[in-house]
Write a protein that holds these residues in place. Structure first.
Motif, PDB file in Angstrom:
ATOM      1  N   ARG A 221       0.841  -1.203   0.000  1.00 15.44           N
ATOM      2  CA  ARG A 221       0.000   0.000   0.000  1.00 15.44           C
ATOM      3  C   ARG A 221       0.877   1.254   0.000  1.00 15.44           C
ATOM      4  O   ARG A 221       2.048   1.195   0.365  1.00 15.44           O
TER       5      ARG A 221
ATOM      6  N   GLN B 108      -1.129   5.154   3.722  1.00 16.78           N
ATOM      7  CA  GLN B 108      -2.116   4.176   4.176  1.00 16.78           C
ATOM      8  C   GLN B 108      -1.523   3.271   5.261  1.00 16.78           C
ATOM      9  O   GLN B 108      -2.179   2.972   6.266  1.00 16.78           O
ATOM     10  N   ARG B 109      -0.257   2.882   5.082  1.00 16.52           N
ATOM     11  CA  ARG B 109       0.348   1.982   6.059  1.00 16.52           C
ATOM     12  C   ARG B 109       0.573   2.687   7.417  1.00 16.52           C
ATOM     13  O   ARG B 109       0.269   2.137   8.479  1.00 16.52           O
TER      14      ARG B 109
ATOM     15  N   SER C 140      -2.720   3.563   8.974  1.00 26.23           N
ATOM     16  CA  SER C 140      -3.318   2.376   9.612  1.00 26.23           C
ATOM     17  C   SER C 140      -2.638   2.082  10.939  1.00 26.23           C
ATOM     18  O   SER C 140      -3.292   1.624  11.898  1.00 26.23           O
TER      19      SER C 140
END
Length: 537
Positions: free
Chosen positions: A16, A20-21, A24
């Motif tokens: 990703r 996003q990582r 998250s």
């Protein structure tokens, strides 16, 4: 090193974007803190470090080392902020309170490292799988290409096989046509290499040269098959054609193992190779039948000339013979003639009558005007023997063996000529001494006469030629027409003649003549039941 999306379809989506990582990681840490607060309010107890550790494990798998550490730090900050610091810094500074944080952080680092190592192994496996898939795709493509090429080759091979079969069939038909033409025309193609001194001959060499195919060695076999008298002439013709560079034509004889003689005609052209004369290419043709026809025509012409000459001589000597007959008749009436003179005169008249008969016989045989009549064979044979017994040597013995006889319907003069020739030949064979036996007896349908002598016999090489015109073994006195005339007369009367002869002990020759009986011929008893011996005086 992170896995690609195409590494394996069953793996999570690792690659990703960073936001996003990391996002998250922060959200998971916040979610863990909220979960811990909720549990504390509901149950009154909580395990903040344990709950904060679950997002670390998840993000380690999902985001890698960086997001995992961010999640761990965010989780540690949330725990410290909501669950540790409210209890006081003094308490946090103690060993018991700091130990869970240290364990949490160490466990988070360990999980991050383990997850990264596992992700690395998965990436390698993915690359291997991708490489394998690529190789498999290339292999499948190569196999497909090979199958297509193989099918094309098979199609091409089938087409070539079909074309080859057509060519082979055409070649076979062409060879069959050539063999048929060679057999029909009695010819063989040849290619004579003048430099290598070798020769190729097509077809069956045995039928052309009498040499078995397994013994044929080319030029040497050909030269060995040629008649020794013709061999130098053939070699000279070949050398002459090679030197001149023109056509080569020559004929030669080939004696076959069975004793027959074949004539071969060779016609060819000298062809050059690289400016030098190298080969003679042409045909061998069996002209034996042509030669036999030519010889037959020559014999026929000789016979025709001989017949014309005989008729002319017979016609010319008839006049002096008639004059001599009249003169002898006048002399016979002379009363002063002695008894011995009268006897000699009677003998002269008989001999003169015989000469006149032979002359008329020659003329009559040529014209073929004589009419057949009933002939008694013993009587005719006695007349023939009486003619010759006066002049034979004392060491020659003559025997007669007559059995029952029947009349034969024949031209008397011609049949007399048959046995006169046979008796004359037999006496010539025993001129140095021996026995002449004359046998006559009735058989089924006619009379059989045997003229047998104890002479030297006839060799095997001459036996098949004795009835040919102009062939004779009497080099000084023979004309070669006697036995030919005998055979012609016998066959003309519907009879047969055969010969048996031996040159080894006991030597001798036997001529057997069969003549058919006249219609309703009466059987006549034997003139003598035992053999009659006639000796010369």
């Amino acid at each position: 090193m992170f896995l690609t999306n195409s590494a394996h379809s069953g793996l999570p989506e690792f690659n990703r974007p960073p936001w996003q990582r990391y996002g998250s990681a922060l959200l998971s840490a916040a979610a863990a803190a909220a979960t811990t607060l909720l549990l504390q309010e509901l149950t009154g107890s909580s395990a903040p470090w344990l709950i904060a550790f679950f997002p670390v494990i998840l993000i380690a798998w999902y985001g890698g080392v960086g997001p995992c550490l961010v999640s761990a730090l965010a989780g540690a900050a949330a725990v410290l902020y909501w669950f540790v610091l409210p209890s006081g810094l003094v308490r946090f500074a103690t060993v018991d309170s700091a130990m869970p944080l240290a364990v949490y952080l160490l466990a988070s680092v360990a999980v991050a490292l383990l997850a990264e190592a596992y992700r690395h192994r998965l990436a390698e496996a993915g690359e291997q799988i991708a490489t394998h898939q690529q190789n498999q795709a290339q292999l499948d493509f190569a196999i497909s290409h090979l199958r297509s090429a193989s099918e094309s080759l098979r199609d091409e091979a089938r087409r070539e096989s079909s074309q080859r079969k057509i060519v082979e069939d055409q070649l076979r038909i062409s060879e069959e046509r050539i063999r048929g033409a060679e057999a029909a025309a009695a010819l063989r193609l040849f290619d004579w290499d003048l430099r290598k001194e070798s020769i190729y001959v097509s077809g069956d060499v045995h039928a052309m040269f009498g040499v078995p195919a397994d013994q044929w060695t080319g030029r040497d076999s050909l030269l060995a098959a040629i008649h020794p008298d013709d061999r130098p002439r053939v070699q000279q013709a070949v050398e002459r054609a090679a030197n001149a560079g023109g056509p080569a034509e020559f004929e030669f004889r080939v004696p076959f193992p069975d004793g027959s003689m074949h004539w071969i005609s060779a016609k060819g052209n000298v062809v050059g190779h690289g400016g030098s004369l190298a080969r003679i290419v042409g045909v061998f043709v069996d002209i034996t039948s042509q030669k036999v026809t030519e010889q037959a025509l020559i014999r026929h012409e000789k016979l025709a000339a001989t017949g014309r000459m005989a008729a002319t001589i017979a016609h010319e000597i008839n006049n002096p013979l008639a004059a001599l007959t009249n003169l002898l008749y006048i002399v016979k009436g002379d009363s002063t003639l002695s008894r011995a003179g009268a006897q000699y005169l009677a003998m002269a008249q008989e001999e003169l009558k015989r000469v006149a008969y032979l002359a008329n016989q020659a003329l009559g045989f040529y014209k073929e005007k004589a009419a057949p009549s009933a002939v008694q064979m013993p009587e005719l044979l006695d007349e023939v023997l009486a003619l010759y017994t006066r002049n034979i040597a004392a060491n020659v013995r003559i025997e007669k063996h007559y059995g029952r006889s029947v009349e034969v319907n024949a031209i008397r003069g011609e049949i007399w000529q048959v046995f006169a020739n046979l008796v004359s030949n037999a006496l010539y064979a025993i001129r140095a001494g021996g026995t002449l036996s004359v046998e006559a007896r009735a058989t089924a349908g006619g009379m059989e006469v045997r003229i047998r002598d104890t002479g030297t016999g006839i060799s095997a090489e001459h036996l098949d030629r004795i009835f040919q015109p102009f062939f004779t073994t009497k080099e000084e006195t023979g004309t070669g027409l006697g036995l030919w005339i005998v055979k012609e007369i016998v066959e003309k009367h519907g009879g047969t003649i055969r010969v048996e002869s031996r040159t080894s002990d006991p030597a001798g020759t036997c001529m057997t003549v069969f003549l058919p009986a006249a219609t309703s011929a009466a059987v006549i008893p034997a003139a003598n039941s035992a053999a009659m011996e006639v000796r010369a005086h």
